[in-house]
Design an enzyme around this catalytic site. Structure first.
Site, PDB file in Angstrom:
ATOM      1  N   THR A   1      29.746  64.771  37.936  1.00  0.00           N
ATOM      2  CA  THR A   1      28.665  65.644  38.206  1.00  0.00           C
ATOM      3  C   THR A   1      28.463  66.964  37.568  1.00  0.00           C
ATOM      4  O   THR A   1      29.350  67.752  37.366  1.00  0.00           O
ATOM      5  CB  THR A   1      28.610  65.910  39.678  1.00  0.00           C
ATOM      6  OG1 THR A   1      28.099  64.775  40.235  1.00  0.00           O
ATOM      7  CG2 THR A   1      27.817  67.083  40.039  1.00  0.00           C
TER       8      THR A   1
ATOM      9  N   GLU B   1      32.384  66.117  26.756  1.00  0.00           N
ATOM     10  CA  GLU B   1      33.606  65.334  26.578  1.00  0.00           C
ATOM     11  C   GLU B   1      33.841  64.975  25.114  1.00  0.00           C
ATOM     12  O   GLU B   1      33.038  64.277  24.503  1.00  0.00           O
ATOM     13  CB  GLU B   1      33.511  64.044  27.381  1.00  0.00           C
ATOM     14  CG  GLU B   1      33.449  64.287  28.862  1.00  0.00           C
ATOM     15  CD  GLU B   1      33.238  63.016  29.621  1.00  0.00           C
ATOM     16  OE1 GLU B   1      33.391  63.065  30.833  1.00  0.00           O
ATOM     17  OE2 GLU B   1      32.945  61.981  28.999  1.00  0.00           O
TER      18      GLU B   1
ATOM     19  N   THR C   1      35.685  70.890  37.237  1.00  0.00           N
ATOM     20  CA  THR C   1      36.577  69.739  37.375  1.00  0.00           C
ATOM     21  C   THR C   1      37.296  69.579  36.035  1.00  0.00           C
ATOM     22  O   THR C   1      38.312  70.213  35.805  1.00  0.00           O
ATOM     23  CB  THR C   1      35.820  68.451  37.778  1.00  0.00           C
ATOM     24  OG1 THR C   1      34.739  68.231  36.891  1.00  0.00           O
ATOM     25  CG2 THR C   1      35.298  68.574  39.201  1.00  0.00           C
TER      26      THR C   1
END
Lengths: 405, 405
Positions: free
Chosen positions: A190, A276, A153
């Site tokens: 996820t 991140e 993603t």
């Protein structure tokens, strides 16, 4: 930014597993976002799912199906988590399983659905069902790499690992892929991991192996502490190598377990390296604890401290924050006078006081690299724990604040 | 930035309490950083200290002295936490108590030391001891405001509150001051609060009152989850008003308790309103929980979620993050199908699904203000909890990353 992580050049096929990908257009353009994994008959599959009570529809259905039958297909989509939608979400997940079962010639309960992506938006079911027949037609053994790419993603690097073993003279392969860049990515939920081997493994052994491997890998990483609604980790053992786990010699059994655990750990660490906004890849090691639980609790409390994370971002040897986080960890019976702290091997605190000869300049120097080891010796026992995490950077805030605005 | 918080214009003196401040130059220039509080004889003092096992030297000494005697003096410094220094730190704290006892004509155990500031640096003891005599000479009743200013570290607004009550016809005053802008500020440790009343309160009542008031105030706020090494909260009851708690009528007793609790809560909320990098002041209210503990656990899990905090910063009605945080709270027996979520009164989720008529635009609108209420109804009981927190902004990272670099 990514810390020392390259995409795999090649992933070894595993006999008994075939894969196919397609561009269903669920969220992304110009890339595949749908994966079908076919598992041969007689294979043994075990899985672990998120502990979050707010679990997504595909997790509910996958758990239910796995309890009813050994799966023949995994149907995985990226871009939509199918989470937070109540009954309609469950219906949607089941419709996709039914379509795949129809195309693949199996029962609906033999299909496990997995979703990752935005929470709270209905799944565009027809975009998935319309691809089921063509996916079945495209299945091939050597398609792990495109599958690893299709489940991404907001990952910036695709994640996969292979191991080739000789176990008592027989060639055995393990290959796994994973995705994840935060425990939850913005709304993008996820961590998913799919690992296969052609070793023959019994049902109880499969469960034990996936539990043990996960315990020392995916359960030892954290980016922001937010367990996602869709986390899942699947181990498939196809029994096509001719080698059987229960009949292996002790050294071969140990070699397989070590290889499986190391593959899981590499995948888990890859998620942190691609975390991140990461600018530091941090290993937190707690030693001399009176129990492993205490050691883990302290490690995670340090890992989740925004103050520890921001000082790591600043390459600031702010040991007060690390020790203060340890001091507030749940249930920790700490004797602060026995505590020692080492940053990348540099003694910072010894027996509760600044180490002799320690200087801020030396501490700063130790914090400069992209990879940090914070080692805390408690002096109260023999248990250890080791976990991996990221720092907290401006980019973390930017990524997570700006995602939908 | 600060959310709707002004410094007090005036703080009412409390009969039996005198205060003095001085510029000891421990860390700051051109401001007072040392406070002496004198408590009259016959007063009753109770205190709560940090639960962090890594507690600072003054906390150790203050606990020990409070167990031995009723305090006559509180000696408070800002700029240095006297934490993380082992035995020498304890010695330093004791030297300052001895100097003050000498100047004030009391026993050393009748002095409680409090420190807030940088961790891991030795206290410049002589800068404190050299001021003890002059501090005693300068004591006066009407000096709460300069005291509130002198205990600030990185607070941007000084914090104090007064209440004037008529209890069964007698005038009673409560005045309190506090400092704190994060649970820990960079290396700058700590929340401190000092509250006095001229009501007469017995020893057990004093302990009960400070516990209850703290439980619904300072124990209901969090900025970054990092309990500091120096947290302390002190209640002094001087008995100089002529009114005695145990002899009050029931309505007067309730009025006093309400006023005390409300003063504690205002001070606690002021700390959040001045929280590090705050752009949103967030109240998290959990309703219909099966126990208060569950409600509090869920509220704090949401409050500590970096993903919830960053979406609040972005005014993003990212309900998936809020519900996912609730779902991973410890021990929460959540039935997701009964869960409802309201943002500033707007129904976002009802019974586990997006509320009828909910739109992202309406959600965005509800998130725009500087003050947010996130209300989560669990549908599983009657317990509630309410806590206050901040968002996670770029400024939080900047403040905490750049502090020492």
């Amino acid at each position: 930014m990514v810390i020392s992580l390259n995409p795999p050049e090649r992933l070894s096929p595993v006999k008994g597993i075939r894969l196919a990908t397609a561009a269903a257009g669920l969220r992304y353009r110009d890339r595949d976002d749908l994966v079908l994994v076919e598992i041969c008959e007689q294979a043994q599959t075990a899985a672990l799912f998120t502990a979050n009570r707010f679990c997504a529809a595909p997790v509910v259905i996958a758990r239910r199906h796995l309890a009813a039958a050994q799966p023949r297909y995994l149907l995985i989509n990226a871009g939509n988590a199918n989470a937070g939608l109540g009954e309609p979400g469950l219906d949607d997940a089941q419709v996709t399983c039914a379509a795949l079962a129809n195309a693949g010639g199996c029962r609906e309960t033999e299909v496990l659905p997995f979703s990752t992506g935005v929470i709270g938006e209905r799944l565009a079911v027809e975009k998935i069902t319309s691809h089921c027949s063509s996916l079945v037609g495209k299945l091939q053994e050597d398609a792990w790499l495109p599958a690893a790419q299709a489940i991404m993603t907001t990952d910036t690097v695709c994640k996969g690992q292979s191991r080739q073993l000789q176990l008592d003279g027989k060639a055995v392969t393990i290959t796994g892929i994973a995705k994840g860049a935060g425990m939850i990515r913005p709304d993008m939920a996820t961590m998913l991991a799919f690992v296969a081997t052609d070793l023959e493994v019994g049902p109880e052994q499969a469960v034990r192996l996936v539990r043990e491997a996960t315990q020392q890998s995916f359960h030892c990483i954290t980016v922001d502490g937010d367990t996602s609604t869709n986390d899942a980790c699947v181990l498939m053992a196809t029994a096509r190598s001719g080698a059987r786990f229960s009949e292996l010699s002790t050294p071969a059994m140990q070699e397989f377990t070590r290889a499986l655990n190391s593959l899981f750990l590499s995948l888990a660490q890859a998620i942190v390296r691609d975390g991140e906004g990461v600018t530091k890849y941090i290993c937190i090691r707690i030693e001399q604890a009176h129990s492993e639980k205490t050691a883990r609790d302290i490690a995670f409390t340090i890992a989740h401290s925004p103050l520890v994370k921001t000082s790591a971002f600043a390459s600031d040897p702010n040991w007060g924050r690390i020790v203060a986080a340890a001091g507030r960890a749940p249930g920790a019976a700490l004797d602060m006078d026995r505590l020692s702290l080492y940053i990348n091997g540099l003694a910072v605190i010894e027996n509760g006081q600044p180490a002799p000869g320690y200087t801020e300049a030396a501490g700063s120097q130790a914090m400069q690299g992209e990879e940090l080891e914070l080692r805390l010796a408690l002096g109260s026992g023999k248990a250890t724990a080791q976990i991996w995490t990221t720092d907290l950077s401006h980019d973390y805030v930017r990524i997570n604040a700006e995602y939908r605005t």
